[in-house]
Design a protein around this motif. Structure first.
Motif, PDB file in Angstrom:
ATOM      1  N   PHE A 203      40.585   8.899 -33.728  1.00  0.00           N
ATOM      2  CA  PHE A 203      39.420   8.470 -32.971  1.00  0.00           C
ATOM      3  C   PHE A 203      38.411   9.630 -33.188  1.00  0.00           C
ATOM      4  O   PHE A 203      37.040   9.737 -32.830  1.00  0.00           O
ATOM      5  N   THR A 204      38.470  10.663 -33.829  1.00  0.00           N
ATOM      6  CA  THR A 204      37.507  11.748 -34.353  1.00  0.00           C
ATOM      7  C   THR A 204      37.134  11.495 -35.702  1.00  0.00           C
ATOM      8  O   THR A 204      35.682  11.520 -35.912  1.00  0.00           O
ATOM      9  N   ASN A 205      38.073  10.897 -36.905  1.00  0.00           N
ATOM     10  CA  ASN A 205      37.320  10.755 -38.091  1.00  0.00           C
ATOM     11  C   ASN A 205      37.275   9.536 -38.721  1.00  0.00           C
ATOM     12  O   ASN A 205      36.511   9.224 -39.666  1.00  0.00           O
ATOM     13  N   GLU A 206      37.729   8.536 -37.776  1.00  0.00           N
ATOM     14  CA  GLU A 206      37.978   7.015 -38.399  1.00  0.00           C
ATOM     15  C   GLU A 206      37.234   6.161 -37.206  1.00  0.00           C
ATOM     16  O   GLU A 206      36.217   5.459 -37.686  1.00  0.00           O
ATOM     17  N   ALA A 207      37.464   6.342 -36.095  1.00  0.00           N
ATOM     18  CA  ALA A 207      37.050   5.328 -35.214  1.00  0.00           C
ATOM     19  C   ALA A 207      36.334   5.874 -34.058  1.00  0.00           C
ATOM     20  O   ALA A 207      36.503   5.748 -32.789  1.00  0.00           O
TER      21      ALA A 207
ATOM     22  N   PHE B 290      35.499   5.106 -29.873  1.00  0.00           N
ATOM     23  CA  PHE B 290      35.692   5.693 -28.721  1.00  0.00           C
ATOM     24  C   PHE B 290      34.434   5.923 -27.902  1.00  0.00           C
ATOM     25  O   PHE B 290      34.451   5.858 -26.666  1.00  0.00           O
ATOM     26  N   ALA B 291      33.269   6.372 -28.595  1.00  0.00           N
ATOM     27  CA  ALA B 291      32.121   6.326 -28.119  1.00  0.00           C
ATOM     28  C   ALA B 291      31.855   5.087 -27.236  1.00  0.00           C
ATOM     29  O   ALA B 291      31.118   4.986 -25.980  1.00  0.00           O
ATOM     30  N   TYR B 292      31.718   3.852 -27.899  1.00  0.00           N
ATOM     31  CA  TYR B 292      31.485   2.720 -27.327  1.00  0.00           C
ATOM     32  C   TYR B 292      32.568   2.286 -25.927  1.00  0.00           C
ATOM     33  O   TYR B 292      31.930   1.656 -25.244  1.00  0.00           O
TER      34      TYR B 292
ATOM     35  N   PHE C 293      26.004  -1.214 -36.908  1.00  0.00           N
ATOM     36  CA  PHE C 293      26.700  -0.046 -37.856  1.00  0.00           C
ATOM     37  C   PHE C 293      28.320  -0.213 -37.806  1.00  0.00           C
ATOM     38  O   PHE C 293      28.714   0.678 -38.577  1.00  0.00           O
ATOM     39  N   VAL C 294      29.042  -1.045 -36.913  1.00  0.00           N
ATOM     40  CA  VAL C 294      30.259  -0.786 -36.704  1.00  0.00           C
ATOM     41  C   VAL C 294      31.147  -2.222 -37.296  1.00  0.00           C
ATOM     42  O   VAL C 294      30.631  -3.008 -36.809  1.00  0.00           O
TER      43      VAL C 294
ATOM     44  N   GLY D 139      35.512   0.217 -37.051  1.00  0.00           N
ATOM     45  CA  GLY D 139      35.868   0.228 -35.668  1.00  0.00           C
ATOM     46  C   GLY D 139      35.983  -1.293 -35.437  1.00  0.00           C
ATOM     47  O   GLY D 139      35.310  -2.117 -35.961  1.00  0.00           O
ATOM     48  N   ASP D 140      36.939  -1.897 -34.485  1.00  0.00           N
ATOM     49  CA  ASP D 140      36.835  -3.073 -33.934  1.00  0.00           C
ATOM     50  C   ASP D 140      37.209  -3.059 -32.556  1.00  0.00           C
ATOM     51  O   ASP D 140      37.348  -2.188 -32.084  1.00  0.00           O
ATOM     52  N   ASP D 141      37.223  -4.292 -31.977  1.00  0.00           N
ATOM     53  CA  ASP D 141      37.478  -4.785 -30.528  1.00  0.00           C
ATOM     54  C   ASP D 141      39.008  -4.033 -30.257  1.00  0.00           C
ATOM     55  O   ASP D 141      39.132  -3.463 -28.999  1.00  0.00           O
ATOM     56  N   ASP D 142      39.853  -3.971 -31.036  1.00  0.00           N
ATOM     57  CA  ASP D 142      41.199  -3.598 -30.650  1.00  0.00           C
ATOM     58  C   ASP D 142      41.084  -1.999 -30.447  1.00  0.00           C
ATOM     59  O   ASP D 142      41.782  -1.413 -29.492  1.00  0.00           O
TER      60      ASP D 142
END
Length: 136
Positions: free
Chosen positions: A23-27, A31-33, A108-109, A119-122
């Motif tokens: 959640f820092t480098n990939e998604a 996490f922000a969303y 953008f995601v 990132g995705d809904d999962d």
């Protein structure tokens, strides 16, 4: 319902099995969303690397996305200064501010190379579950 500030202050107490690196480098956008979806307020800011891999009509790489509330950027590691976040990403310091989270997520995601950020809904649902497990 838990107060927004209480949840943000609890981010440093994530469960031990939380994949902080993911959640820092990939998604990070997911996490922000998730923070935005829980609280329905705030904006996004983006840290960019001018020497990274550009995407589409962007001339710089979108490196890290944070949720911003009352001027403080938050990611999975909690509230930090912009300088602390910059240090974690090698000192890059180009920021873009004030993104609408809903529009940013849509524009953008995604889960393929058509989008600059993964990132995705999962991922969002997993982040929401992590946030809701935080002690308050």
């Amino acid at each position: 319902m838990r107060k927004f500030v209480t949840i943000l202050e609890s981010l440093h107490r994530l469960p031990d099995d939380t994949d902080v690196e993911y959640f820092t480098n990939e998604a990070c956008a997911a996490f922000a969303y998730a923070l935005y979806k829980i609280h329905n307020t705030g904006t996004f800011s983006v840290l960019s690397d001018p020497h990274g891999e550009p995407w589409g009509d962007q001339d710089i790489e979108m490196t890290h996305v944070v949720f911003v509330k009352d001027g403080t950027p938050y990611d999975i590691r909690g509230g930090q200064t912009k300088e602390e976040i910059e240090d974690q990403f090698g000192g890059i310091s180009i920021w873009s501010h004030g993104y609408n989270p809903q529009h940013f997520w849509e524009d953008f995601v995604g889960d393929d190379d058509e989008f600059p950020l993964y990132g995705d809904d999962d991922d969002v649902n997993k982040a929401i579950s992590i946030i809701r497990m935080l002690p308050t």
